[in-house]
Design a protein around this motif. Structure first.
Motif, PDB file in Angstrom:
ATOM      1  N   ILE A 121      33.186  62.077 -22.549  1.00  0.00           N
ATOM      2  CA  ILE A 121      32.016  61.310 -23.304  1.00  0.00           C
ATOM      3  C   ILE A 121      32.278  60.255 -21.525  1.00  0.00           C
ATOM      4  O   ILE A 121      31.478  59.161 -21.697  1.00  0.00           O
ATOM      5  N   ILE A 122      33.104  59.061 -21.704  1.00  0.00           N
ATOM      6  CA  ILE A 122      33.702  58.447 -20.714  1.00  0.00           C
ATOM      7  C   ILE A 122      33.482  58.901 -18.809  1.00  0.00           C
ATOM      8  O   ILE A 122      32.668  58.338 -18.252  1.00  0.00           O
ATOM      9  N   LEU A 124      31.266  61.337 -18.321  1.00  0.00           N
ATOM     10  CA  LEU A 124      30.170  61.384 -18.497  1.00  0.00           C
ATOM     11  C   LEU A 124      29.050  60.235 -18.162  1.00  0.00           C
ATOM     12  O   LEU A 124      27.878  60.811 -17.469  1.00  0.00           O
ATOM     13  N   THR A 125      29.729  59.454 -18.998  1.00  0.00           N
ATOM     14  CA  THR A 125      29.143  58.142 -18.388  1.00  0.00           C
ATOM     15  C   THR A 125      28.872  57.769 -16.960  1.00  0.00           C
ATOM     16  O   THR A 125      27.939  57.228 -16.939  1.00  0.00           O
ATOM     17  N   ILE A 126      30.437  57.790 -16.937  1.00  0.00           N
ATOM     18  CA  ILE A 126      30.345  56.943 -15.508  1.00  0.00           C
ATOM     19  C   ILE A 126      29.360  58.385 -14.434  1.00  0.00           C
ATOM     20  O   ILE A 126      28.623  57.988 -12.792  1.00  0.00           O
ATOM     21  N   SER A 127      29.387  59.723 -14.489  1.00  0.00           N
ATOM     22  CA  SER A 127      28.662  59.993 -13.587  1.00  0.00           C
ATOM     23  C   SER A 127      27.201  60.324 -13.902  1.00  0.00           C
ATOM     24  O   SER A 127      26.492  60.012 -13.238  1.00  0.00           O
ATOM     25  N   SER A 128      26.383  59.768 -14.817  1.00  0.00           N
ATOM     26  CA  SER A 128      25.169  59.156 -14.645  1.00  0.00           C
ATOM     27  C   SER A 128      25.062  58.070 -14.343  1.00  0.00           C
ATOM     28  O   SER A 128      24.061  58.253 -13.804  1.00  0.00           O
ATOM     29  N   ALA A 129      25.729  57.064 -14.748  1.00  0.00           N
ATOM     30  CA  ALA A 129      25.581  56.148 -13.967  1.00  0.00           C
ATOM     31  C   ALA A 129      24.984  56.017 -12.669  1.00  0.00           C
ATOM     32  O   ALA A 129      24.430  55.471 -11.110  1.00  0.00           O
ATOM     33  N   THR A 131      24.754  59.056 -10.859  1.00  0.00           N
ATOM     34  CA  THR A 131      23.669  60.042 -10.853  1.00  0.00           C
ATOM     35  C   THR A 131      22.382  58.517 -11.254  1.00  0.00           C
ATOM     36  O   THR A 131      21.603  58.754  -9.616  1.00  0.00           O
ATOM     37  N   TYR A 133      22.552  55.624 -10.293  1.00  0.00           N
ATOM     38  CA  TYR A 133      22.613  54.004  -9.408  1.00  0.00           C
ATOM     39  C   TYR A 133      22.289  54.695  -7.745  1.00  0.00           C
ATOM     40  O   TYR A 133      21.576  54.496  -6.633  1.00  0.00           O
TER      41      TYR A 133
END
Length: 135
Positions: A121-122, A124-129, A131, A133
């Motif tokens: 989840i961490i 995935l959250t970093i990757s989503s942020a 993407t 940005y």
């Protein structure tokens, strides 16, 4: 005490029924090009559901095992895409709901699965942020 137990059973039944009806109506919109694909998907959903009722961990392992096998079936056969992963997850989730209401315990998680899921989840959250940005 009996009144609270009946209330919890009824509440569990309503939650299960709500998710099952959502799944049922969503599943009615899917058009299968081949009958054997329908039978394959329904059999996999039933297997995951029945296994998840008794042991959620084994149901999760079966779900993970069937993901790569059934994900590319529609591409191999050359027919319209069907979201088989979603249906397998719904079978797992409904089995989890029945398992939780059967045990009458609060929602629990196992530590050997919690840490990798938390790390995922961490990431995935970093990757989503990143993407979001970027665009």
């Amino acid at each position: 005490m009996l009144k609270g137990n009946i209330y919890n059973s009824f509440k569990g039944f309503l939650v299960f029924l709500a998710f099952y009806l959502i799944f049922y109506y969503y599943h009615q919109t899917v058009i299968y090009d081949r009958l054997y694909l329908l039978i394959l998907v329904q059999s996999a959903i039933l297997a995951i559901y029945l296994v998840s009722i008794y042991r959620i961990k084994i149901g999760l392992y079966l779900f993970i095992f069937l993901l790569p096998l059934l994900n590319s079936v529609t591409t191999i056969i050359g027919i319209r895409r069907v979201t088989i992963i979603f249906y397998l997850f719904v079978g797992l989730f409904l089995g989890y709901l029945v398992n939780q209401f059967k045990s009458e315990k609060k929602i629990k998680y196992e530590m050997d699965l919690a840490r990798p899921v938390f790390i995922f989840i961490i990431i995935l959250t970093i990757s989503s942020a990143i993407t979001i940005y970027r665009y």
